[in-house]
Design a protein around this motif. Structure first.
Motif, mmCIF file in Angstrom:
data_model
loop_
_atom_site.group_PDB
_atom_site.id
_atom_site.type_symbol
_atom_site.label_atom_id
_atom_site.label_comp_id
_atom_site.label_asym_id
_atom_site.label_seq_id
_atom_site.Cartn_x
_atom_site.Cartn_y
_atom_site.Cartn_z
ATOM 1 N N THR A 138 -6.220 0.043 7.644
ATOM 2 C CA THR A 138 -6.046 -1.415 7.524
ATOM 3 C C THR A 138 -7.064 -1.945 6.525
ATOM 4 O OG1 THR A 138 -5.246 -1.670 9.806
ATOM 5 C CG2 THR A 138 -6.141 -3.629 8.737
ATOM 6 N N GLU A 148 -7.041 -18.391 3.218
ATOM 7 C CA GLU A 148 -5.930 -17.451 3.301
ATOM 8 C C GLU A 148 -6.001 -16.556 2.076
ATOM 9 O OE1 GLU A 148 -2.098 -19.823 1.416
ATOM 10 O OE2 GLU A 148 -2.374 -19.859 3.590
ATOM 11 N N LEU A 166 0.967 -12.298 1.674
ATOM 12 C CA LEU A 166 -0.019 -12.957 2.523
ATOM 13 C C LEU A 166 -0.612 -11.973 3.523
ATOM 14 C CD1 LEU A 166 -1.335 -15.687 3.328
ATOM 15 C CD2 LEU A 166 0.550 -15.968 4.972
ATOM 16 N N MET A 167 -1.922 -11.938 3.593
ATOM 17 C CA MET A 167 -2.613 -11.120 4.578
ATOM 18 C C MET A 167 -2.678 -11.875 5.904
ATOM 19 S SD MET A 167 -5.767 -9.637 2.237
ATOM 20 C CE MET A 167 -6.148 -8.273 3.352
ATOM 21 N N SER A 168 -2.836 -11.160 7.004
ATOM 22 C CA SER A 168 -2.972 -11.798 8.314
ATOM 23 C C SER A 168 -4.338 -12.469 8.416
ATOM 24 C CB SER A 168 -2.828 -10.760 9.435
ATOM 25 O OG SER A 168 -1.555 -10.154 9.402
ATOM 26 N N GLY A 169 -4.388 -13.600 9.121
ATOM 27 C CA GLY A 169 -5.659 -14.273 9.353
ATOM 28 C C GLY A 169 -5.869 -15.450 8.423
ATOM 29 N N THR A 170 -6.237 -16.612 9.005
ATOM 30 C CA THR A 170 -6.530 -17.802 8.213
ATOM 31 C C THR A 170 -7.965 -18.276 8.440
ATOM 32 O OG1 THR A 170 -5.602 -19.178 9.983
ATOM 33 C CG2 THR A 170 -4.144 -18.605 8.147
ATOM 34 N N HIS A 174 -9.416 -11.265 7.265
ATOM 35 C CA HIS A 174 -8.039 -11.124 6.790
ATOM 36 C C HIS A 174 -7.707 -9.635 6.722
ATOM 37 C CE1 HIS A 174 -8.851 -15.273 5.441
ATOM 38 N NE2 HIS A 174 -10.007 -14.758 5.074
ATOM 39 N N SER A 175 -6.470 -9.286 7.042
ATOM 40 C CA SER A 175 -6.135 -7.859 7.083
ATOM 41 C C SER A 175 -4.691 -7.626 6.658
ATOM 42 C CB SER A 175 -6.360 -7.302 8.495
ATOM 43 O OG SER A 175 -5.530 -7.971 9.434
ATOM 44 N N ALA A 176 -4.451 -6.366 6.231
ATOM 45 C CA ALA A 176 -3.106 -5.948 5.828
ATOM 46 C C ALA A 176 -3.068 -4.423 5.848
ATOM 47 C CB ALA A 176 -2.764 -6.468 4.435
ATOM 48 N N ASP A 177 -1.858 -3.883 5.967
ATOM 49 C CA ASP A 177 -1.711 -2.427 5.873
ATOM 50 C C ASP A 177 -2.210 -1.962 4.515
ATOM 51 O OD1 ASP A 177 -0.593 -2.306 8.395
ATOM 52 O OD2 ASP A 177 1.474 -2.425 7.661
#
Length: 208
Positions: A138, A148, A166-170, A174-177
């Motif tokens: 991740t 964001e 868009l990555m997760s988390g505001t 923030h995270s992404a695969d």
């Protein structure tokens, strides 16, 4: 008997008047928005703020006419008043601290006054990425303020935030695969649309 009866009537009227006076309550300003010590953050140089006050008690259960002053200077009646909720739009305010005093009066002359102090801060600075790391597949990005973040895996840093994934988390995390075989171009913007002009590049699992 008639004189004593008249005396009783007078005494009853006097007692009734005393009770009525005792039941009368002072006009009160219950709340003001923005509240005392509020900090209002905006992303533009000129700011609009809605001033709102609520009143209660007094002659007509809080119905009153209210005026306001800014920094000690009288500004006139509030735009919406003669009720229990009073509103006024404050336009073209700049960064700084403001003191607003509201004065209200009801139909029999009861008055109330209340002051609120609030601060306006202007944010024209884009967020900064303070850390990027690989958390077991991740991709995690940490920013110095709520934001964001997005990424692209092709092209270059010449893109707008709205054009990426868009990555997760505001908040600040923030995270992404994370595909370590691809180059990631990462850019963030805050809630006031202050966007990074450059981007962070992660290639082969390492920050460039």
């Amino acid at each position: 008997g008639t004189e004593r009866q008249n005396d009783r009537n007078v005494n009853q009227q006097s007692a009734s008047a005393t009770i009525n006076r005792a039941e009368q309550t002072f006009l009160e300003i219950n709340s003001i928005i923005p509240g005392e010590g509020a900090i209002i953050k905006r992303g533009t140089a000129l700011v609009s703020v809605e001033l709102e006050a609520t009143t209660s008690n007094g002659a007509e259960n809080g119905k009153a006419v209210c005026s306001y002053s800014i920094q000690g200077a009288e500004a006139g009646l509030m735009f919406e008043t003669d009720n229990t909720i009073h509103k006024q739009q404050l336009n073209q305010l700049t960064a700084g601290t403001y003191s607003i005093t509201i004065n209200c009066i009801d139909s029999v002359g009861n008055t109330a006054q209340k002051t609120t102090n609030f601060k306006i801060e202007i944010d024209t600075t884009s967020p900064e990425i303070t850390r990027i790391y690989d958390d077991f597949g991740t991709l995690v990005v940490i920013t110095n303020e709520n934001a964001e973040c997005i990424f692209k895996t092709e092209g270059s840093c010449a893109f707008q935030v709205d054009e990426g994934i868009l990555m997760s988390g505001t908040g600040i995390v923030h995270s992404a695969d994370f595909d370590r075989d691809k180059t990631h171009y990462i850019k963030c913007k805050d809630e006031f649309d202050n966007e990074q002009s450059s981007c962070e590049i992660v290639k082969g699992g390492a920050i460039q």
